[in-house]
Design an enzyme around this catalytic site. Structure first.
Site, mmCIF file in Angstrom:
data_model
loop_
_atom_site.group_PDB
_atom_site.id
_atom_site.type_symbol
_atom_site.label_atom_id
_atom_site.label_comp_id
_atom_site.label_asym_id
_atom_site.label_seq_id
_atom_site.Cartn_x
_atom_site.Cartn_y
_atom_site.Cartn_z
ATOM 1 N N LYS A 207 0.836 -1.198 0.000
ATOM 2 C CA LYS A 207 0.000 0.000 0.000
ATOM 3 C C LYS A 207 0.883 1.265 0.000
ATOM 4 O O LYS A 207 2.102 1.181 0.205
ATOM 5 C CB LYS A 207 -0.939 -0.047 1.213
ATOM 6 N N TYR B 122 -12.355 -2.661 -3.217
ATOM 7 C CA TYR B 122 -12.831 -2.744 -1.833
ATOM 8 C C TYR B 122 -14.354 -2.754 -1.728
ATOM 9 O O TYR B 122 -14.902 -2.372 -0.700
ATOM 10 C CB TYR B 122 -12.261 -1.581 -1.021
ATOM 11 N N ASN C 109 -1.826 -0.363 7.188
ATOM 12 C CA ASN C 109 -1.316 -1.704 7.516
ATOM 13 C C ASN C 109 -0.463 -2.311 6.409
ATOM 14 O O ASN C 109 -0.390 -3.526 6.271
ATOM 15 C CB ASN C 109 -2.449 -2.630 7.978
ATOM 16 N N HIS D 67 -1.783 -5.487 1.264
ATOM 17 C CA HIS D 67 -3.039 -6.201 1.050
ATOM 18 C C HIS D 67 -2.736 -7.600 0.545
ATOM 19 O O HIS D 67 -1.810 -7.792 -0.226
ATOM 20 C CB HIS D 67 -3.899 -5.472 0.006
ATOM 21 N N GLU E 247 -9.277 -10.085 -7.978
ATOM 22 C CA GLU E 247 -8.323 -8.986 -7.790
ATOM 23 C C GLU E 247 -7.179 -9.055 -8.805
ATOM 24 O O GLU E 247 -6.739 -8.009 -9.303
ATOM 25 C CB GLU E 247 -7.812 -9.007 -6.337
HETATM 26 P P1 DAT Z 1 -7.604 -7.383 5.283
HETATM 27 O O1 DAT Z 1 -6.851 -6.287 4.572
HETATM 28 O O2 DAT Z 1 -6.788 -8.022 6.376
HETATM 29 O O3 DAT Z 1 -8.199 -8.406 4.333
HETATM 30 P P2 DAT Z 1 -10.284 -6.321 5.590
HETATM 31 O O4 DAT Z 1 -10.594 -6.933 4.256
HETATM 32 O O5 DAT Z 1 -11.199 -6.640 6.711
HETATM 33 O O6 DAT Z 1 -8.810 -6.686 6.056
HETATM 34 O O7 DAT Z 1 -10.246 -4.737 5.449
HETATM 35 C C1 DAT Z 1 -9.672 -4.133 4.316
HETATM 36 C C2 DAT Z 1 -8.837 -2.962 4.771
HETATM 37 O O8 DAT Z 1 -9.692 -1.984 5.351
HETATM 38 C C3 DAT Z 1 -7.807 -3.289 5.859
HETATM 39 O O9 DAT Z 1 -6.615 -3.790 5.329
HETATM 40 C C4 DAT Z 1 -7.639 -1.946 6.507
HETATM 41 C C5 DAT Z 1 -9.015 -1.317 6.419
HETATM 42 N N1 DAT Z 1 -9.770 -1.532 7.648
HETATM 43 C C6 DAT Z 1 -10.314 -2.694 8.083
HETATM 44 N N2 DAT Z 1 -10.940 -2.534 9.252
HETATM 45 C C7 DAT Z 1 -10.795 -1.207 9.563
HETATM 46 C C8 DAT Z 1 -11.214 -0.388 10.648
HETATM 47 N N3 DAT Z 1 -11.919 -0.890 11.669
HETATM 48 N N4 DAT Z 1 -10.866 0.913 10.629
HETATM 49 C C9 DAT Z 1 -10.152 1.446 9.615
HETATM 50 N N5 DAT Z 1 -9.729 0.727 8.563
HETATM 51 C C10 DAT Z 1 -10.053 -0.570 8.544
HETATM 52 MG MG MG Z 2 -9.695 -8.245 2.934
#
Ligand code: DAT
Ligand code: MG
Length: 148
Positions: free
Chosen positions: A9, A49, A112, A115, A126
């Site tokens: 990212k 997303y 974080n 991805h 994707e």
């Molecule tokens: P991952 O990236 O581990 O698959 P995810 O699909 O649940 O996680 O979420 C996609 C992204 O969205 C994640 O990498 C960071 C952001 N995100 C997830 N939960 C969040 C939250 N509670 N607050 C802010 N950003 C969040």
């Molecule tokens: Mg995810």
């Protein structure tokens, strides 16, 4: 062999972590089938997303992923979708285990670092969102017999 989509990212790119992260992925034994530095458009961000469209953080997420270049990758390997997620670590870097990319390099869920696709369906979706067929290469790595 299975394929998955990984994307460093904008925070990972700005923190000069591309080399460190790619080194970990190569060291693990994954094969890089495709890779490129690119900007994510707002449309692509929203499509990528889309499962989070109703979440309160969706706007921030789209703003963040479009805020600077990302390093997109297609990785190939046995069970690579689940295994790469283990190397990536838990979504929240504060809870991600040390030794994982998020556990070692991140501190907040909104930044974080990387991805990784979470299922066969999302990996296929994707990869085709981010890469043309001609950008995903079919070739042999000479070390394969020493990994499997
Ligand atoms: P991952 O990236 O581990 O698959 P995810 O699909 O649940 O996680 O979420 C996609 C992204 O969205 C994640 O990498 C960071 C952001 N995100 C997830 N939960 C969040 C939250 N509670 N607050 C802010 N950003 C969040
Ligand atoms: Mg995810």
């Amino acid at each position: 062999m299975e394929k998955t989509f990984l994307m460093i990212k904008p925070d990972g790119v700005q923190r000069n972590l591309i080399g460190t992260i790619v080194e970990r992925l190569e060291n693990k034994g994954f094969k890089i089938a495709g890779a490129k530095l690119m900007h994510v458009s707002e449309d692509l961000a929203k499509t990528h997303y889309q499962e989070h469209a109703d979440k309160p953080f969706f706007g921030e997420l789209v703003d963040f992923i479009t805020s600077g270049p990302v390093f997109a990758m297609v990785l190939e390997g046995e069970n690579v979708i689940d295994t790469a997620r283990l190397v990536v670590g838990s979504t929240n870097p504060q809870q991600a285990a040390p030794g994982t990319i998020r556990g070692d390099f991140g501190l907040t869920v909104g930044k974080n670092i990387i991805h990784g696709s979470d299922s066969k369906e999302s990996a296929e979706r994707e990869i085709s969102l981010f890469f043309n067929d001609s950008e995903v290469l079919d070739y042999n790595l000479s070390n394969t017999d020493w990994i499997y």
